[in-house]
Motif scaffolding. Structure first.
Motif, PDB file in Angstrom:
ATOM      1  N   GLY A  77      34.025 153.969  58.259  1.00 33.63           N
ATOM      2  CA  GLY A  77      33.441 153.406  56.983  1.00 33.63           C
ATOM      3  C   GLY A  77      31.985 153.135  57.345  1.00 33.63           C
ATOM      4  O   GLY A  77      31.508 152.415  56.457  1.00 33.63           O
ATOM      5  N   MET A  78      31.504 153.099  58.282  1.00 38.18           N
ATOM      6  CA  MET A  78      30.193 152.414  58.663  1.00 38.18           C
ATOM      7  C   MET A  78      29.061 153.544  58.868  1.00 38.18           C
ATOM      8  O   MET A  78      29.418 154.676  59.116  1.00 38.18           O
ATOM      9  CB  MET A  78      30.083 151.800  60.153  1.00 38.18           C
ATOM     10  N   PHE A  79      28.113 153.499  57.782  1.00 37.67           N
ATOM     11  CA  PHE A  79      26.940 154.531  57.661  1.00 37.67           C
ATOM     12  C   PHE A  79      26.436 154.602  59.034  1.00 37.67           C
ATOM     13  O   PHE A  79      25.533 153.731  59.522  1.00 37.67           O
ATOM     14  CB  PHE A  79      26.153 153.831  56.651  1.00 37.67           C
ATOM     15  N   THR A  80      26.410 155.931  59.397  1.00 38.99           N
ATOM     16  CA  THR A  80      25.823 156.024  60.886  1.00 38.99           C
ATOM     17  C   THR A  80      24.750 157.387  60.698  1.00 38.99           C
ATOM     18  O   THR A  80      23.923 157.384  61.609  1.00 38.99           O
ATOM     19  CB  THR A  80      26.821 156.366  61.736  1.00 38.99           C
ATOM     20  N   LEU A  81      24.655 158.108  59.923  1.00 35.87           N
ATOM     21  CA  LEU A  81      23.874 159.363  59.918  1.00 35.87           C
ATOM     22  C   LEU A  81      22.430 158.844  60.025  1.00 35.87           C
ATOM     23  O   LEU A  81      21.741 159.610  60.829  1.00 35.87           O
ATOM     24  CB  LEU A  81      24.171 160.282  58.831  1.00 35.87           C
ATOM     25  N   ASP A  82      21.829 158.036  59.315  1.00 33.68           N
ATOM     26  CA  ASP A  82      20.664 157.799  59.538  1.00 33.68           C
ATOM     27  C   ASP A  82      20.009 157.320  60.960  1.00 33.68           C
ATOM     28  O   ASP A  82      19.018 157.532  61.324  1.00 33.68           O
ATOM     29  CB  ASP A  82      20.144 156.814  58.385  1.00 33.68           C
ATOM     30  N   ALA A  83      20.870 156.555  61.299  1.00 40.21           N
ATOM     31  CA  ALA A  83      20.793 155.898  62.798  1.00 40.21           C
ATOM     32  C   ALA A  83      21.057 157.119  63.657  1.00 40.21           C
ATOM     33  O   ALA A  83      20.117 157.070  64.526  1.00 40.21           O
ATOM     34  CB  ALA A  83      21.738 154.769  62.944  1.00 40.21           C
ATOM     35  N   PRO A  97      41.448 152.784  50.907  1.00 42.51           N
ATOM     36  CA  PRO A  97      40.986 152.914  49.434  1.00 42.51           C
ATOM     37  C   PRO A  97      39.657 152.633  49.221  1.00 42.51           C
ATOM     38  O   PRO A  97      39.077 152.893  48.232  1.00 42.51           O
ATOM     39  CB  PRO A  97      42.116 151.996  48.979  1.00 42.51           C
ATOM     40  N   GLU A  98      39.196 151.531  50.050  1.00 42.86           N
ATOM     41  CA  GLU A  98      37.872 150.957  49.810  1.00 42.86           C
ATOM     42  C   GLU A  98      36.561 151.521  50.715  1.00 42.86           C
ATOM     43  O   GLU A  98      35.493 151.126  50.666  1.00 42.86           O
ATOM     44  CB  GLU A  98      37.980 149.445  50.025  1.00 42.86           C
ATOM     45  N   ASN A  99      36.930 152.649  51.505  1.00 37.65           N
ATOM     46  CA  ASN A  99      36.063 153.078  52.456  1.00 37.65           C
ATOM     47  C   ASN A  99      34.856 154.008  51.648  1.00 37.65           C
ATOM     48  O   ASN A  99      35.568 154.836  50.780  1.00 37.65           O
ATOM     49  CB  ASN A  99      36.621 154.271  53.193  1.00 37.65           C
ATOM     50  N   PRO A 100      33.772 153.459  51.491  1.00 34.07           N
ATOM     51  CA  PRO A 100      32.617 154.045  50.659  1.00 34.07           C
ATOM     52  C   PRO A 100      31.924 155.202  51.515  1.00 34.07           C
ATOM     53  O   PRO A 100      31.102 155.832  50.732  1.00 34.07           O
ATOM     54  CB  PRO A 100      31.772 152.926  50.546  1.00 34.07           C
ATOM     55  N   ASN A 101      32.055 155.403  52.730  1.00 35.15           N
ATOM     56  CA  ASN A 101      31.252 156.214  53.467  1.00 35.15           C
ATOM     57  C   ASN A 101      31.641 157.805  54.099  1.00 35.15           C
ATOM     58  O   ASN A 101      31.197 158.446  54.252  1.00 35.15           O
ATOM     59  CB  ASN A 101      30.785 155.594  54.861  1.00 35.15           C
ATOM     60  N   ALA A 102      33.170 157.625  54.144  1.00 34.46           N
ATOM     61  CA  ALA A 102      33.812 158.902  54.681  1.00 34.46           C
ATOM     62  C   ALA A 102      33.304 160.132  53.924  1.00 34.46           C
ATOM     63  O   ALA A 102      32.779 161.164  54.607  1.00 34.46           O
ATOM     64  CB  ALA A 102      35.120 158.791  54.764  1.00 34.46           C
ATOM     65  N   GLU A 103      33.481 160.197  52.693  1.00 34.68           N
ATOM     66  CA  GLU A 103      33.167 161.316  51.898  1.00 34.68           C
ATOM     67  C   GLU A 103      31.622 161.702  51.753  1.00 34.68           C
ATOM     68  O   GLU A 103      31.491 162.941  51.924  1.00 34.68           O
ATOM     69  CB  GLU A 103      33.947 161.376  50.431  1.00 34.68           C
ATOM     70  N   PRO A 104      30.716 160.877  51.606  1.00 37.84           N
ATOM     71  CA  PRO A 104      29.491 161.026  51.591  1.00 37.84           C
ATOM     72  C   PRO A 104      28.944 161.691  52.900  1.00 37.84           C
ATOM     73  O   PRO A 104      28.217 162.634  53.168  1.00 37.84           O
ATOM     74  CB  PRO A 104      28.877 159.709  51.457  1.00 37.84           C
ATOM     75  N   GLU A 105      29.535 161.078  53.942  1.00 37.88           N
ATOM     76  CA  GLU A 105      29.049 161.819  55.396  1.00 37.88           C
ATOM     77  C   GLU A 105      29.581 163.198  55.557  1.00 37.88           C
ATOM     78  O   GLU A 105      28.881 163.892  56.091  1.00 37.88           O
ATOM     79  CB  GLU A 105      29.406 160.760  56.455  1.00 37.88           C
ATOM     80  N   TYR A 150      31.833 148.426  56.381  1.00 39.13           N
ATOM     81  CA  TYR A 150      31.357 148.828  55.107  1.00 39.13           C
ATOM     82  C   TYR A 150      30.188 148.235  54.398  1.00 39.13           C
ATOM     83  O   TYR A 150      29.322 148.750  53.641  1.00 39.13           O
ATOM     84  CB  TYR A 150      32.495 148.607  53.896  1.00 39.13           C
ATOM     85  N   THR A 151      29.611 147.209  55.413  1.00 36.81           N
ATOM     86  CA  THR A 151      28.414 146.571  54.879  1.00 36.81           C
ATOM     87  C   THR A 151      27.326 146.455  55.905  1.00 36.81           C
ATOM     88  O   THR A 151      26.458 146.097  55.541  1.00 36.81           O
ATOM     89  CB  THR A 151      28.661 144.901  54.403  1.00 36.81           C
ATOM     90  N   VAL A 152      27.742 147.234  57.002  1.00 39.10           N
ATOM     91  CA  VAL A 152      26.779 147.528  58.054  1.00 39.10           C
ATOM     92  C   VAL A 152      25.405 148.144  57.537  1.00 39.10           C
ATOM     93  O   VAL A 152      25.769 149.415  57.055  1.00 39.10           O
ATOM     94  CB  VAL A 152      27.339 147.695  59.186  1.00 39.10           C
ATOM     95  N   THR A 153      24.289 147.885  57.670  1.00 36.05           N
ATOM     96  CA  THR A 153      23.046 148.715  57.270  1.00 36.05           C
ATOM     97  C   THR A 153      22.542 149.559  58.516  1.00 36.05           C
ATOM     98  O   THR A 153      22.785 149.289  59.640  1.00 36.05           O
ATOM     99  CB  THR A 153      22.046 147.914  56.632  1.00 36.05           C
ATOM    100  N   THR A 154      21.816 150.528  58.251  1.00 29.93           N
ATOM    101  CA  THR A 154      21.082 151.247  59.340  1.00 29.93           C
ATOM    102  C   THR A 154      19.967 150.452  59.832  1.00 29.93           C
ATOM    103  O   THR A 154      20.079 150.525  61.129  1.00 29.93           O
ATOM    104  CB  THR A 154      20.291 152.464  58.672  1.00 29.93           C
ATOM    105  N   GLY A 155      19.203 149.476  59.081  1.00 29.52           N
ATOM    106  CA  GLY A 155      18.593 148.633  60.086  1.00 29.52           C
ATOM    107  C   GLY A 155      19.121 147.672  60.818  1.00 29.52           C
ATOM    108  O   GLY A 155      18.597 147.387  61.869  1.00 29.52           O
TER     109      GLY A 155
END
Length: 247
Positions: free
Chosen positions: A191-197, A15-23, A163-168
């Motif tokens: 849930g971890m943003f990875t595409l930019d990395a 329910p709180e995953n902010p990343n799956a749909e955008p990626e 959910y709060t890990v940044t690319t940097g």
């Protein structure tokens, strides 16, 4: 207006995953479509209890798609399926497939499919999970016959929260631990943003770069009868397809 003929992919997310749909949106582009349903909230549960609940309710969550004509569905929560280990995960997804009438795969199992297509026998695991869950992830891959040569544990301000890990922060941790530039990398967690990395690390066209969402999209397209890797597909999908052919 005619009915679109593009593949329809179902996506089940926490329910709180902010990343799956955008990626998924970014990786799929304008062609195939995906439709999302979410696991129920478990506000009073521990992390382990929450993951157990996800496995218990998953058949009913998938049933929430009703008669929507899906071509495939991905359960975008690797952590709950690590509890099954690879053989149990395969059996679980086979039962779900039989029940729904369309192919169902966990993101963990889709990642394992990608590893096998790449003939990958060893990797570096990049994990935002708590240590016990990171160890469970490592065990999943090793029980599948893939050696985890090193583990890069990633935190955000000292907390283990994908959910709060940044690319940097992700790239800084890889540099700090001096991961070899030719080491295959697996970023676990939908849930971890990875595409930019991944884009920044992809300067070497031969390096294996995998994430839970990239593998999930790649599996879903193939399960739906598409052939990812064409000129209009996302560069990461083309890269993965090229490596799979070479393997």
């Amino acid at each position: 207006m005619g009915i679109p003929s593009a593949p329809r992919i179902g996506l089940v997310v926490p329910p709180e995953n902010p990343n799956a749909e955008p990626e998924y949106t970014h990786l799929l582009g304008r062609g195939p479509k995906f439709h999302t349903t979410r696991f129920p909230t478990t506000p009073d549960s521990t992390l382990r209890e929450m993951l157990d609940t996800y496995n218990e309710v998953l058949p009913d969550v998938l049933a929430g798609f009703g008669r929507l004509p899906l071509d495939a569905a991905v359960v975008a929560c690797s952590a709950s399926h690590y509890l099954h280990a690879p053989d149990g995960d395969l059996e679980f997804c086979a039962r779900l497939t039989a029940r729904t009438g369309y192919p169902v795969r966990s993101s963990a199992l889709a990642t394992l499919d990608a590893c096998r297509a790449l003939d990958l026998t060893a990797l570096t695991l990049v994990s935002p999970y708590e240590p016990w869950l990171t160890e469970l992830s490592r065990s999943y891959w090793e029980r599948a016959g893939i050696t985890v040569e090193r583990v890069v544990q990633v935190s955000a301000d000292g907390r283990y929260d994908p959910y709060t890990v940044t690319t940097g922060g992700l790239l800084a941790e890889l540099r700090r631990q001096r991961v070899p530039e030719d080491s295959p990398l697996l970023f676990t967690g939908t849930g971890m943003f990875t595409l930019d990395a991944l884009a920044e690390l992809g300067t070497d066209p031969d390096r294996v770069l995998l994430s839970s969402n990239l593998a999930g999209v790649w599996w879903a397209l193939r399960a739906a009868g598409a052939d990812p890797g064409g000129p209009e597909d996302h560069p990461l999908l083309r890269r993965l397809a090229r490596r799979a052919v070479a393997a």
